[in-house]
Enzyme design. Structure first.
Site, PDB file in Angstrom:
ATOM      1  N   GLU A   1      -8.473   4.436   5.854  1.00 49.04           N
ATOM      2  CA  GLU A   1      -9.414   3.426   5.359  1.00 49.04           C
ATOM      3  C   GLU A   1     -10.753   3.571   6.060  1.00 49.04           C
ATOM      4  OE1 GLU A   1      -9.817  -1.373   4.445  1.00 49.04           O
ATOM      5  OE2 GLU A   1      -8.261  -0.675   5.840  1.00 49.04           O
TER       6      GLU A   1
ATOM      7  N   CYS B   1       1.502  -4.324  -0.872  1.00 49.73           N
ATOM      8  CA  CYS B   1       0.526  -5.147  -0.153  1.00 49.73           C
ATOM      9  C   CYS B   1      -0.772  -5.349  -0.919  1.00 49.73           C
ATOM     10  CB  CYS B   1       0.244  -4.538   1.218  1.00 49.73           C
ATOM     11  SG  CYS B   1       1.728  -4.378   2.223  1.00 49.73           S
TER      12      CYS B   1
ATOM     13  N   HIS C   1      -0.135  -9.733   8.853  1.00 50.54           N
ATOM     14  CA  HIS C   1      -0.189  -9.178   7.502  1.00 50.54           C
ATOM     15  C   HIS C   1       0.817  -9.911   6.628  1.00 50.54           C
ATOM     16  CE1 HIS C   1      -0.393  -6.688   4.124  1.00 50.54           C
ATOM     17  NE2 HIS C   1      -0.003  -5.515   4.612  1.00 50.54           N
TER      18      HIS C   1
ATOM     19  N   THR D   1      -2.042   0.024  11.826  1.00 50.09           N
ATOM     20  CA  THR D   1      -1.185   1.200  11.929  1.00 50.09           C
ATOM     21  C   THR D   1      -2.084   2.435  12.057  1.00 50.09           C
ATOM     22  OG1 THR D   1      -1.071   1.392   9.520  1.00 50.09           O
ATOM     23  CG2 THR D   1       0.708   0.196  10.620  1.00 50.09           C
TER      24      THR D   1
ATOM     25  N   HIS E   1      -8.534  -3.796   4.815  1.00 51.50           N
ATOM     26  CA  HIS E   1      -7.078  -3.978   4.814  1.00 51.50           C
ATOM     27  C   HIS E   1      -6.591  -3.964   6.262  1.00 51.50           C
ATOM     28  CE1 HIS E   1      -3.062  -4.043   3.267  1.00 51.50           C
ATOM     29  NE2 HIS E   1      -2.743  -2.891   3.831  1.00 51.50           N
TER      30      HIS E   1
ATOM     31  N   PHE F   1       2.104   0.194   0.278  1.00 54.72           N
ATOM     32  CA  PHE F   1       3.070   1.284   0.224  1.00 54.72           C
ATOM     33  C   PHE F   1       3.068   1.902  -1.177  1.00 54.72           C
ATOM     34  CE2 PHE F   1       6.300   0.093   3.793  1.00 54.72           C
ATOM     35  CZ  PHE F   1       5.351   0.442   4.738  1.00 54.72           C
TER      36      PHE F   1
ATOM     37  N   LYS G   1      -6.541  -9.677   9.667  1.00 50.91           N
ATOM     38  CA  LYS G   1      -5.110  -9.599  10.006  1.00 50.91           C
ATOM     39  C   LYS G   1      -4.908  -9.620  11.517  1.00 50.91           C
ATOM     40  CE  LYS G   1      -3.576  -7.057   5.881  1.00 50.91           C
ATOM     41  NZ  LYS G   1      -4.863  -6.941   5.162  1.00 50.91           N
TER      42      LYS G   1
ATOM     43  N   THR H   1       5.149   5.619   2.219  1.00 48.69           N
ATOM     44  CA  THR H   1       4.673   4.701   3.270  1.00 48.69           C
ATOM     45  C   THR H   1       3.357   5.120   3.906  1.00 48.69           C
ATOM     46  OG1 THR H   1       5.935   5.842   4.997  1.00 48.69           O
ATOM     47  CG2 THR H   1       7.024   3.998   3.867  1.00 48.69           C
TER      48      THR H   1
END
Length: 418
Positions: free
Chosen positions: A313, A169, A335, A306, A302, A394, A330, A269
């Site tokens: 972040e 990403c 995304h 999640t 970003h 990832f 997003k 991940t």
């Protein structure tokens, strides 16, 4: 390109301008529609119609209209064989070239994660089910990741060498960052950079099976966030040596001043829980730009919504920046993976140009563990001189870009050199 231009700037500290940009995303076709959606904090996530999602938890995505995409430019017998990503790339490059018809890139750098994945799906299903393989040559020919870039360059008579970056990403931001360093070093004067990804069933189902996607609204940095929503799109930017662009009288949209990268080496991940990887990328971008955290007026995070990404972040941002406004766009468009960083770079350009803070929609309650100044639910006017954009992927791939607004300069007489 005149050889004199290359000799004029063979140093390692050339300034880098964004002189044109094109974008296709769920927010709209082009800069004007994108700006309108951002200012109105429009939710552009819709039910998935491209394939069946009856067995998926997540039922929504940010999508680009096929009818508009195919109606937006002249169709030929050959164009019917192209992948959707190629059509998006052609449209985005058309907008860029309309703004700056004299732009002749020496190099093209584009990020993606999926390439022509949906054509690969069709080929596999036909092969595995002993189905009709009459279209197999078309699927195979349009599957490679470089094909949409080649199609777009061919449409506009561009023959620049093409580099494709596939770094999860962070791909789109890495592509722009690499292009920035190519121009800053003096090795190139003009580089076309960006990212693309088109929605694909295999990717959608994969994220859903990981339970990374949400059946609810996408709520970045919200206490009640439950996962990401996928999107798609394309963004391309024309990067040029700033001094030479000004000499030719080329309008400048923004200046890219910093780029930082890092790798967590923690989990395939999940980001490193302390946020050290994200922090290192941002610190290195600040160092690259020769500015301090206090100089940043807006952070386009970003922010995938999640649980782990937003927590790490958020820790990194709150540790470095003292109350700088933060939003994840997003929340409005999903995304778009390899395209996300490129589209969000365009969002930052628009924020700098039009002096506003894009919204983080669907925000109801702050996360108790993270101290962030979220631009909640509505865009708002603000003085924005410098913006930072984050992309984390990832495998712990992290990238940050810093862009700044430049005061308008008098339009000079063009020299005739393109």
């Amino acid at each position: 390109m005149a050889q004199g231009d290359r000799r004029q700037s063979t140093n390692n500290s050339a300034r880098v301008a964004v002189t044109a940009a094109g974008v296709i995303s769920p927010l709209g076709f082009g800069l004007a529609e994108t700006l309108e959606s951002l200012r109105s904090a429009r939710d552009c996530v819709t039910p998935v119609m491209r394939f069946s999602v009856t067995q998926c938890r997540c039922k929504t995505a940010g999508q680009v209209s096929d009818s508009r995409l195919l109606a937006s430019h002249a169709q030929t017998p050959r164009s019917g064989r192209l992948h959707r990503a190629s059509h998006m790339m052609i449209q985005a490059l058309q907008e860029l070239m309309t703004q700056h018809p004299e732009f002749e890139p020496e190099l093209t750098v584009v990020g993606t994660t999926s390439g022509g994945m949906s054509y690969g799906e069709r080929y596999y299903r036909s092969l595995n089910g002993a189905g009709d393989l009459r279209h197999a040559p078309t699927w195979i020919a349009n599957y490679p990741a470089q094909k949409p870039v080649i199609d777009a360059q061919t449409a506009f008579g561009i023959s620049a060498p093409c580099h494709v970056i596939a770094n999860a990403c962070a791909s789109g931001t890495n592509a722009i960052g690499y292009a920035f360093e190519c121009v800053r070093s003096g090795r190139y004067q003009r580089v076309l950079a960006g990212g693309y990804d088109a929605l694909a069933e295999m990717v959608f189902v994969g994220f859903d099976s990981l339970q990374a996607s949400t059946p609810e609204k996408c709520r970045p940095f919200d206490r009640n966030r439950s996962g990401m929503v996928l999107g798609e799109g394309v963004a391309v930017l024309a990067l040029e040596n700033l001094d030479l662009a000004r000499k030719r009288g080329t309008p400048v949209l923004a200046e890219i001043v910093g780029y930082g990268i890092s790798t967590d080496n923690f989990h395939i991940t999940q980001p490193e829980p302390s946020g050290i990887g994200a922090r290192q990328a941002m610190e290195r971008a600040l160092e690259s730009a020769h500015v301090s955290a206090a100089d940043i007026d807006y952070i386009n995070a970003h922010g995938t919504a999640t649980v782990f990404n937003d927590a790490t972040e958020g820790k990194a941002i709150s540790a470095l920046f003292n109350g700088a406004p933060v939003s994840s766009t997003k929340s409005m468009m999903g995304h778009s993976l390899g395209a996300a960083g490129a589209i969000e770079a365009v969002v930052c350009v628009l924020a700098l140009q039009h002096q506003f803070l894009p919204a983080n929609i669907n925000f109801t309650a702050p996360d108790a563990g993270v101290d962030l100044n979220i631009v909640a639910n509505e865009a708002r006017p603000a003085s924005v001189s410098m913006a930072l954009s984050n992309s984390f992927g990832f495998g712990g791939t992290n990238a940050s870009l810093i862009m700044r607004k430049l005061p308008p300069s008098p339009r000079l007489q063009r020299t005739g050199e393109a």
